[in-house]
Scaffold this motif. Structure first.
Motif, PDB file in Angstrom:
ATOM      1  N   ALA A 164      -3.185  67.922  24.897  1.00 43.96           N
ATOM      2  CA  ALA A 164      -4.326  67.148  24.404  1.00 43.96           C
ATOM      3  C   ALA A 164      -5.287  68.040  23.625  1.00 43.96           C
ATOM      4  O   ALA A 164      -5.804  67.648  22.577  1.00 43.96           O
ATOM      5  CB  ALA A 164      -5.042  66.492  25.574  1.00 43.96           C
ATOM      6  N   HIS A 193      -6.662  60.006  21.440  1.00 41.95           N
ATOM      7  CA  HIS A 193      -6.229  60.015  20.041  1.00 41.95           C
ATOM      8  C   HIS A 193      -4.706  59.849  19.954  1.00 41.95           C
ATOM      9  O   HIS A 193      -4.197  59.078  19.152  1.00 41.95           O
ATOM     10  CB  HIS A 193      -6.661  61.312  19.371  1.00 41.95           C
ATOM     11  N   ARG A 194      -4.015  60.569  20.822  1.00 46.57           N
ATOM     12  CA  ARG A 194      -2.558  60.467  20.833  1.00 46.57           C
ATOM     13  C   ARG A 194      -2.125  59.033  21.135  1.00 46.57           C
ATOM     14  O   ARG A 194      -1.200  58.494  20.504  1.00 46.57           O
ATOM     15  CB  ARG A 194      -1.974  61.433  21.868  1.00 46.57           C
ATOM     16  N   ASP A 247      -3.814  68.781  20.300  1.00 47.07           N
ATOM     17  CA  ASP A 247      -3.966  67.615  19.424  1.00 47.07           C
ATOM     18  C   ASP A 247      -5.367  67.581  18.823  1.00 47.07           C
ATOM     19  O   ASP A 247      -5.539  67.362  17.624  1.00 47.07           O
ATOM     20  CB  ASP A 247      -3.737  66.321  20.220  1.00 47.07           C
ATOM     21  N   THR A 248      -6.345  67.797  19.676  1.00 47.15           N
ATOM     22  CA  THR A 248      -7.726  67.768  19.204  1.00 47.15           C
ATOM     23  C   THR A 248      -7.958  68.858  18.163  1.00 47.15           C
ATOM     24  O   THR A 248      -8.552  68.610  17.107  1.00 47.15           O
ATOM     25  CB  THR A 248      -8.703  67.953  20.379  1.00 47.15           C
ATOM     26  N   GLY A 275      -8.258  64.237  22.855  1.00 52.60           N
ATOM     27  CA  GLY A 275      -6.886  64.447  22.397  1.00 52.60           C
ATOM     28  C   GLY A 275      -5.938  63.410  22.983  1.00 52.60           C
ATOM     29  O   GLY A 275      -5.042  62.905  22.303  1.00 52.60           O
TER      30      GLY A 275
END
Lengths: 118, 118
Positions: A17, B108-109, A20-21, B105
């Motif tokens: 995560a 968002h994913r 991803d951020t 994250g």
DNA sequence: AATAGTAGTTACAAAATGGATAGTATTGTA
DNA sequence: TACAATACTATCCATTTTGTAACTACTATT
């Protein structure tokens, strides 16, 4: 240190995560630009001046942020064409992150200053 | 989007604070390493394997984090010497930041997956 | 003496990022 | 026609970051 249990599975998820951020708002400029845009919509040259960022980089960053749905780009019918960049509703979901980083940076700076003082 | 008023002065402060934060925990690895260490203390090779990071980079990142007071380094009296890296109390102040990034994250994913699904 | 484990370091290469400068396109003004 | 403003884009180069592979240092084991 944890409010949630932090076993190896949740740890892997957390790492993913965070990656991803970082993919979306990592790097030198994106968070700074978001912060500036929190002030209200801005034109290209305004952003360039306020952030002290060259047009080449600014253009690239804005394109990426637009692709990720974080900013909107509006061409205005003015004498020389102007373009307005603004935050989107989706970017509001980043508020927590930006605020947390803002708070931490500020308290960290205070800590450093205190360290130097003594 | 603001809980605090966001005029040009607070905006400049916010940008500075975010820059400061990025200076300390920005880049590809530091936040990931912090997340792994939330699981408990780790040895050099464990960190290297878990994060899939080469020894050269890992060594550099750990040194910087130690300098910034975010991790501690302890040499243990074992047959082949082992070194344990652990979070410091100061790193706890980053909890909010890490958690906010983790949450964002993840959501968002999920959003991306939904987008693809339709 | 040779091998293995742990924690690095060194030297070098590749890739990503950033920046400076100048140029394009459009429209309007002197 | 020349110049200015706005929003870029193109080119080129410097710096930073990341990676790979091999090597060192120390100790213990075979």
């Amino acid at each position: 240190m944890d409010s949630i249990v932090h076993n190896s599975v949740t740890c892997k998820k957390a790492r993913l995560a965070i990656r991803d951020t970082l993919d979306v708002i990592g790097g030198k400029w994106k968070m700074v630009l978001l912060t500036i845009l929190m002030d209200g919509k801005k034109r290209f040259l305004e952003l360039s001046r306020e952030a002290e960022i060259s047009p080449r980089i600014l253009s690239k960053e804005l394109q990426e942020m637009e692709l990720n749905g974080l900013v909107s780009r509006t061409v205005c019918n003015t004498k020389p064409v102007t373009v307005e960049y603004a935050l989107t509703p989706y970017s509001e979901t980043l508020k927590e992150v930006l605020e947390a980083m803002g708070r931490w940076g500020q308290q960290h700076r205070e800590r450093i200053i205190e360290e130097i003082a003594q």
